[in-house]
Design a protein around this motif. Structure first.
Motif, PDB file in Angstrom:
ATOM      1  N   VAL A  46       0.626  -1.224   0.039  1.00 49.37           N
ATOM      2  CA  VAL A  46       0.196   0.091   0.005  1.00 49.37           C
ATOM      3  C   VAL A  46       0.700   1.154  -0.048  1.00 49.37           C
ATOM      4  O   VAL A  46       1.875   1.324   0.986  1.00 49.37           O
ATOM      5  CB  VAL A  46      -0.904   0.032   1.438  1.00 49.37           C
ATOM      6  CG1 VAL A  46      -1.667   1.359   1.245  1.00 49.37           C
ATOM      7  CG2 VAL A  46      -1.712  -1.338   1.266  1.00 49.37           C
ATOM      8  N   THR A  47       0.584   2.234  -0.874  1.00 48.83           N
ATOM      9  CA  THR A  47       1.381   3.491  -1.026  1.00 48.83           C
ATOM     10  C   THR A  47       0.389   4.648  -0.708  1.00 48.83           C
ATOM     11  O   THR A  47      -0.808   4.365  -1.199  1.00 48.83           O
ATOM     12  CB  THR A  47       2.173   3.641  -2.304  1.00 48.83           C
ATOM     13  OG1 THR A  47       1.385   3.321  -3.258  1.00 48.83           O
ATOM     14  CG2 THR A  47       3.141   2.579  -2.158  1.00 48.83           C
ATOM     15  N   ALA A  48       0.479   5.718  -0.068  1.00 49.85           N
ATOM     16  CA  ALA A  48      -0.303   6.859   0.002  1.00 49.85           C
ATOM     17  C   ALA A  48       0.557   7.951   0.706  1.00 49.85           C
ATOM     18  O   ALA A  48       1.893   8.074   0.446  1.00 49.85           O
ATOM     19  CB  ALA A  48      -1.156   6.377   1.287  1.00 49.85           C
ATOM     20  N   VAL A  49      -0.107   9.209   0.724  1.00 49.39           N
ATOM     21  CA  VAL A  49       0.603  10.380   1.213  1.00 49.39           C
ATOM     22  C   VAL A  49       0.062  10.894   2.386  1.00 49.39           C
ATOM     23  O   VAL A  49      -1.123  10.737   2.679  1.00 49.39           O
ATOM     24  CB  VAL A  49       0.634  11.586   0.161  1.00 49.39           C
ATOM     25  CG1 VAL A  49       1.436  11.207  -1.013  1.00 49.39           C
ATOM     26  CG2 VAL A  49      -0.796  12.184  -0.334  1.00 49.39           C
ATOM     27  N   TYR A  57      -0.851  22.319   1.971  1.00 47.31           N
ATOM     28  CA  TYR A  57      -0.527  21.503   0.528  1.00 47.31           C
ATOM     29  C   TYR A  57       0.781  20.934   0.604  1.00 47.31           C
ATOM     30  O   TYR A  57       1.415  20.899  -0.357  1.00 47.31           O
ATOM     31  CB  TYR A  57      -0.661  22.644  -0.676  1.00 47.31           C
ATOM     32  CG  TYR A  57      -1.862  23.493  -0.676  1.00 47.31           C
ATOM     33  CD1 TYR A  57      -1.637  24.865  -0.554  1.00 47.31           C
ATOM     34  CD2 TYR A  57      -3.017  22.959  -0.301  1.00 47.31           C
ATOM     35  CE1 TYR A  57      -2.674  25.780  -0.182  1.00 47.31           C
ATOM     36  CE2 TYR A  57      -4.078  23.860  -0.226  1.00 47.31           C
ATOM     37  CZ  TYR A  57      -4.217  25.247  -0.252  1.00 47.31           C
ATOM     38  OH  TYR A  57      -5.047  26.051   0.027  1.00 47.31           O
ATOM     39  N   TYR A  59       2.707  17.271   1.557  1.00 47.57           N
ATOM     40  CA  TYR A  59       2.421  15.883   1.896  1.00 47.57           C
ATOM     41  C   TYR A  59       3.825  15.220   1.636  1.00 47.57           C
ATOM     42  O   TYR A  59       4.446  15.369   0.780  1.00 47.57           O
ATOM     43  CB  TYR A  59       1.343  15.300   0.895  1.00 47.57           C
ATOM     44  CG  TYR A  59       0.091  15.940   1.357  1.00 47.57           C
ATOM     45  CD1 TYR A  59      -0.521  17.268   1.101  1.00 47.57           C
ATOM     46  CD2 TYR A  59      -1.007  15.088   2.147  1.00 47.57           C
ATOM     47  CE1 TYR A  59      -1.661  17.550   1.341  1.00 47.57           C
ATOM     48  CE2 TYR A  59      -2.084  15.519   2.692  1.00 47.57           C
ATOM     49  CZ  TYR A  59      -2.514  17.000   2.078  1.00 47.57           C
ATOM     50  OH  TYR A  59      -3.788  17.606   2.528  1.00 47.57           O
ATOM     51  N   PRO A  61       5.154  11.239   0.869  1.00 46.57           N
ATOM     52  CA  PRO A  61       4.678   9.578   0.498  1.00 46.57           C
ATOM     53  C   PRO A  61       5.390   8.704   1.434  1.00 46.57           C
ATOM     54  O   PRO A  61       6.285   8.825   2.148  1.00 46.57           O
ATOM     55  CB  PRO A  61       5.341   9.601  -0.872  1.00 46.57           C
ATOM     56  CG  PRO A  61       6.462  10.452  -0.880  1.00 46.57           C
ATOM     57  CD  PRO A  61       6.332  11.676   0.078  1.00 46.57           C
ATOM     58  N   LYS A  63       5.058   4.126   2.498  1.00 46.91           N
ATOM     59  CA  LYS A  63       4.677   2.958   1.837  1.00 46.91           C
ATOM     60  C   LYS A  63       4.787   1.792   2.998  1.00 46.91           C
ATOM     61  O   LYS A  63       5.426   1.939   3.713  1.00 46.91           O
ATOM     62  CB  LYS A  63       5.437   2.346   0.706  1.00 46.91           C
ATOM     63  CG  LYS A  63       7.063   2.049   1.216  1.00 46.91           C
ATOM     64  CD  LYS A  63       7.870   1.323  -0.041  1.00 46.91           C
ATOM     65  CE  LYS A  63       9.087   0.751   0.704  1.00 46.91           C
ATOM     66  NZ  LYS A  63      10.099   0.468  -0.401  1.00 46.91           N
ATOM     67  N   LEU A  77      -5.363   2.823   5.590  1.00 47.30           N
ATOM     68  CA  LEU A  77      -5.430   4.155   5.014  1.00 47.30           C
ATOM     69  C   LEU A  77      -6.296   5.045   5.601  1.00 47.30           C
ATOM     70  O   LEU A  77      -5.851   6.528   5.646  1.00 47.30           O
ATOM     71  CB  LEU A  77      -6.225   3.872   3.659  1.00 47.30           C
ATOM     72  CG  LEU A  77      -5.591   3.132   2.377  1.00 47.30           C
ATOM     73  CD1 LEU A  77      -6.412   3.041   1.398  1.00 47.30           C
ATOM     74  CD2 LEU A  77      -4.600   3.984   2.032  1.00 47.30           C
ATOM     75  N   TYR A  81      -4.669   8.870   6.865  1.00 45.90           N
ATOM     76  CA  TYR A  81      -5.171  10.092   6.654  1.00 45.90           C
ATOM     77  C   TYR A  81      -5.550  10.886   7.799  1.00 45.90           C
ATOM     78  O   TYR A  81      -5.746  12.091   7.813  1.00 45.90           O
ATOM     79  CB  TYR A  81      -6.423   9.950   5.829  1.00 45.90           C
ATOM     80  CG  TYR A  81      -6.238   9.208   4.371  1.00 45.90           C
ATOM     81  CD1 TYR A  81      -7.252   8.430   3.923  1.00 45.90           C
ATOM     82  CD2 TYR A  81      -5.207   9.449   3.800  1.00 45.90           C
ATOM     83  CE1 TYR A  81      -6.965   7.968   2.566  1.00 45.90           C
ATOM     84  CE2 TYR A  81      -4.695   8.796   2.407  1.00 45.90           C
ATOM     85  CZ  TYR A  81      -5.862   7.917   1.865  1.00 45.90           C
ATOM     86  OH  TYR A  81      -5.659   7.152   0.845  1.00 45.90           O
ATOM     87  N   THR A 109       8.929   7.397   2.511  1.00 45.18           N
ATOM     88  CA  THR A 109       9.861   7.295   1.098  1.00 45.18           C
ATOM     89  C   THR A 109      10.246   8.529   0.443  1.00 45.18           C
ATOM     90  O   THR A 109      10.598   8.403  -0.586  1.00 45.18           O
ATOM     91  CB  THR A 109       8.945   6.440  -0.069  1.00 45.18           C
ATOM     92  OG1 THR A 109       7.840   7.415   0.001  1.00 45.18           O
ATOM     93  CG2 THR A 109       8.566   5.277   0.545  1.00 45.18           C
ATOM     94  N   ARG A 110      10.495   9.439   1.120  1.00 40.02           N
ATOM     95  CA  ARG A 110      10.996  10.519   0.872  1.00 40.02           C
ATOM     96  C   ARG A 110      11.849  11.549   2.048  1.00 40.02           C
ATOM     97  O   ARG A 110      10.989  11.578   2.919  1.00 40.02           O
ATOM     98  CB  ARG A 110      10.223  11.509  -0.060  1.00 40.02           C
ATOM     99  CG  ARG A 110      10.987  12.610  -0.798  1.00 40.02           C
ATOM    100  CD  ARG A 110       9.839  13.409  -1.764  1.00 40.02           C
ATOM    101  NE  ARG A 110      10.689  14.664  -2.185  1.00 40.02           N
ATOM    102  CZ  ARG A 110      10.038  15.705  -2.463  1.00 40.02           C
ATOM    103  NH1 ARG A 110       8.791  15.850  -2.671  1.00 40.02           N
ATOM    104  NH2 ARG A 110      10.545  16.766  -2.806  1.00 40.02           N
TER     105      ARG A 110
ATOM    106  N   ILE B  48       4.153   7.832  -6.648  1.00 39.44           N
ATOM    107  CA  ILE B  48       4.273   7.221  -4.943  1.00 39.44           C
ATOM    108  C   ILE B  48       4.360   5.588  -4.967  1.00 39.44           C
ATOM    109  O   ILE B  48       4.385   5.015  -3.813  1.00 39.44           O
ATOM    110  CB  ILE B  48       3.347   7.822  -3.829  1.00 39.44           C
ATOM    111  CG1 ILE B  48       1.943   7.581  -4.247  1.00 39.44           C
ATOM    112  CG2 ILE B  48       3.520   9.505  -4.108  1.00 39.44           C
ATOM    113  CD1 ILE B  48       1.042   7.717  -3.130  1.00 39.44           C
ATOM    114  N   GLN B  68      15.354   9.801  -4.721  1.00 37.19           N
ATOM    115  CA  GLN B  68      15.980  10.166  -3.377  1.00 37.19           C
ATOM    116  C   GLN B  68      17.449   9.596  -3.618  1.00 37.19           C
ATOM    117  O   GLN B  68      18.460  10.023  -3.289  1.00 37.19           O
ATOM    118  CB  GLN B  68      15.269   9.660  -2.321  1.00 37.19           C
ATOM    119  CG  GLN B  68      16.142  10.127  -0.875  1.00 37.19           C
ATOM    120  CD  GLN B  68      15.488  11.488  -0.692  1.00 37.19           C
ATOM    121  OE1 GLN B  68      14.736  11.823  -0.390  1.00 37.19           O
ATOM    122  NE2 GLN B  68      16.474  12.352  -0.676  1.00 37.19           N
ATOM    123  N   ASP B 155       0.281  18.165  -3.903  1.00 37.72           N
ATOM    124  CA  ASP B 155      -0.427  19.087  -3.222  1.00 37.72           C
ATOM    125  C   ASP B 155      -1.752  18.787  -2.165  1.00 37.72           C
ATOM    126  O   ASP B 155      -2.136  19.525  -1.491  1.00 37.72           O
ATOM    127  CB  ASP B 155      -0.899  20.268  -4.168  1.00 37.72           C
ATOM    128  CG  ASP B 155       0.132  20.469  -5.127  1.00 37.72           C
ATOM    129  OD1 ASP B 155       0.181  20.673  -6.346  1.00 37.72           O
ATOM    130  OD2 ASP B 155       1.151  20.816  -4.556  1.00 37.72           O
TER     131      ASP B 155
END
Lengths: 114, 421
Positions: A46-49, A57, A59, A61, A63, A77, A81, A109-110, B48, B68, B155
């Motif tokens: 599962v990946t999300a922000v 604004y 976010y 990322p 996983k 999820l 959120y 992941t960042r 992502i 990255q 965003d």
């Protein structure tokens, strides 16, 4: 079912008898593993922000480190959120450890500075 | 106004730009990366999902993780100067042949870079509604899939509540899953071809997992809505490619995502006189990935649209080594022509050399298992290769070792043709 382990997408025939699961149609070992897993306990990465606290604004990322049982995807999820992350963050940091006792961690992941 | 002198300017700080810059800098040359965003990483930052890096790192990474890794390498290299929020607007040439890249920088104003070589690594743009001419009104709520992905993943904006996706390429499929996971209702994916454009694994994990219908052999024939999209009309295509209006149906929705193709970003290149290849919509390049303009090179999505980033990195790294040779004074050796044969949509580069190995990239026009790829030089067979599975959405890479050319007479004009059956 179709194997999703690699671009070939072998069509698998998976059957379960009382004591074991047989997989046919796979062209490699990964297909056999996927067929069995998908039959017994289907999982997905599962990946999300996730929101950055106090930054509009913005976010980050994330996983799951490994595939998660499908029935836990919606709850995960929902939790993601709800969360807010503080900067700075480094890629690879654990955001959620052992989600709902599944043994699966959620990683950032960042990397992001202030 | 600032003036900067470097050995090479790389336009674009995404996967191609970073790999090319590293390759040039590692050989000791000064490189400037020009990037219009406020961060390096390019399109990878909004991708992502995972599936990146299987070849390059032997791991399955997400887009941001892959970016990255390279960002960290770039920051560690002192020969690479990064100019963020800087946009290249023009590439010209001095009387002595030096290239000048005219840029606008948020921090510094106008910066003129002079360099021996320029690398085009600015990626691609998305095809839009105008390119496929969908009839109807022009309400708000129509996005290209990549734009929706950017708005959502960077965003945090959810583009709508009920979505119809046009095009079953991987970007559209990935967004179908992403939107479902943020609570949007994805009502269907409409695909004009009789088979999906994206990978089967994406059909499974992005559509089947959520029971999202896939309408093959269908088009969106009309968009309705005054201020905002209200519904679409979906029409099947018959076997002879005609619209079957009688069998149309409608789906109520408030958002449409277009995933109908990518085009290399060639505006700068065209203004600099670079010749464009209409099979790829990118530039013609020789075996050194140099365009028709002396000293201007291209790699990554700006050269041709890729599907796996590992190939972008390979191509960009190799491009960097050709740039290095060029800066050192190396000039093009005699090159033969490369042309697409049966069932090949396009092949790159457009020329090959005989003094070293050649890496070619091509796209097939058919879907097939156990296909055969064969190569002819001046109509004589030189190589055959079995391919387990091919489809148009998957690029094929071919390594042509130089001993393939040992029986070729070096002084003649040669044409190398790649075909599939």
């Amino acid at each position: 079912m179709i194997c999703i382990s690699c671009p070939v997408g072998c069509h698998l025939i998976v059957a379960s008898t009382r004591d074991r699961i047989t997989v046919k149609g796979n062209q490699c070992k990964r297909g056999e593993i996927y067929g069995k897993e998908e039959m017994l306990s289907p999982k997905r990465i599962v990946t999300a922000v996730v929101k950055i606290r106090k930054k509009e604004y913005c976010y980050i990322p994330v996983k799951t480190e490994k595939p998660l049982l499908k029935k836990y995807i919606k709850p995960l999820l929902k939790e993601l959120y709800r969360l807010e992350v503080d900067l700075p963050v480094k890629c690879g940091t654990v955001l959620i450890k052992n989600f709902e006792n599944t043994g699966i961690n959620v990683l950032i992941t960042r990397s992001m500075k202030n | 106004m600032l003036e900067k002198k470097v050995n090479a300017v790389v336009i674009g700080g995404g996967s191609a730009g970073m790999a090319a810059a590293l390759s040039i800098a590692e050989k000791g040359y000064q490189v400037a990366i020009i990037e219009r965003e406020d961060t390096l990483g390019g399109i990878l930052l909004q991708c992502i999902h995972n599936g990146f890096g299987l070849q390059e790192f032997k791991q399955e990474l997400t887009g941001p993780e892959y970016a990255q890794r390279f960002e960290d390498f770039v920051h560690k290299n002192r020969k690479i100067n990064i100019f963020l929020e800087t946009t290249a607007v023009d590439i010209t040439q001095n009387d002595n042949g030096t290239r000048v890249v005219n840029t606008y920088s948020k921090k510094h104003g106008v910066i003129l870079f002079s360099a021996d070589a320029v690398v085009l690594a600015m990626g691609c743009r998305e095809r839009n509604r105008g390119n496929i001419a969908i009839a109807g009104t022009r309400p708000a709520g129509i996005f290209t899939a990549g734009l929706a992905q950017r708005l959502l993943n960077i965003d945090g904006f959810i583009p709508g509540k009920k979505v119809v996706i046009i095009g079953s390429g991987d970007i559209g499929l990935i967004m179908a899953r992403r939107l479902t996971w943020v609570g949007t209702e994805v009502l269907g994916v409409v695909e004009i071809q009789p088979f999906p454009s994206g990978l089967t694994r994406n059909i499974v994990q992005c559509l089947n997992d959520f029971s999202i219908p896939l309408y093959l052999n269908h088009v969106v024939s009309r968009i309705y809505g005054k201020e905002r999209v209200t519904k679409v009309r979906i029409t099947p295509i018959t076997q002879d490619g005609k619209i079957d209006e009688k069998k149309s149906f409608q789906i109520a929705c408030d958002t449409i995502l277009l995933s109908v193709g990518l085009i290399p970003d060639m505006e700068l290149a065209k203004n600099a006189g670079v010749r464009i290849n209409h099979d790829t919509n990118g530039p013609y390049v020789n075996a050194d990935l140099m365009t028709s303009q002396e000293g201007i090179f291209a790699c990554g999505n700006a050269l041709h649209v890729h599907d796996i980033v590992d190939y972008v990195t390979e191509e960009a790294r190799r491009c960097g080594s050709y740039v290095h040779d060029y800066i050192q004074g190396g000039r093009v050796k005699k090159q033969g022509n490369v042309i697409p044969g049966a069932n090949i949509k396009y092949i790159l580069p457009n020329h090959y050399v005989t003094h070293r190995n050649n890496r070619l990239y091509c796209r097939p026009m058919i879907v097939k298992n156990n296909a055969e790829l064969f190569i002819k030089i001046n109509k004589k067979f030189v190589l055959q290769k079995k391919l387990r599975h091919i489809q148009p959405s998957e690029m094929i890479s071919i390594d042509l070792e130089k001993d393939v050319f040992k029986n070729i007479q070096k002084d003649q004009n040669h044409t190398l043709e790649v075909s599939i059956r």
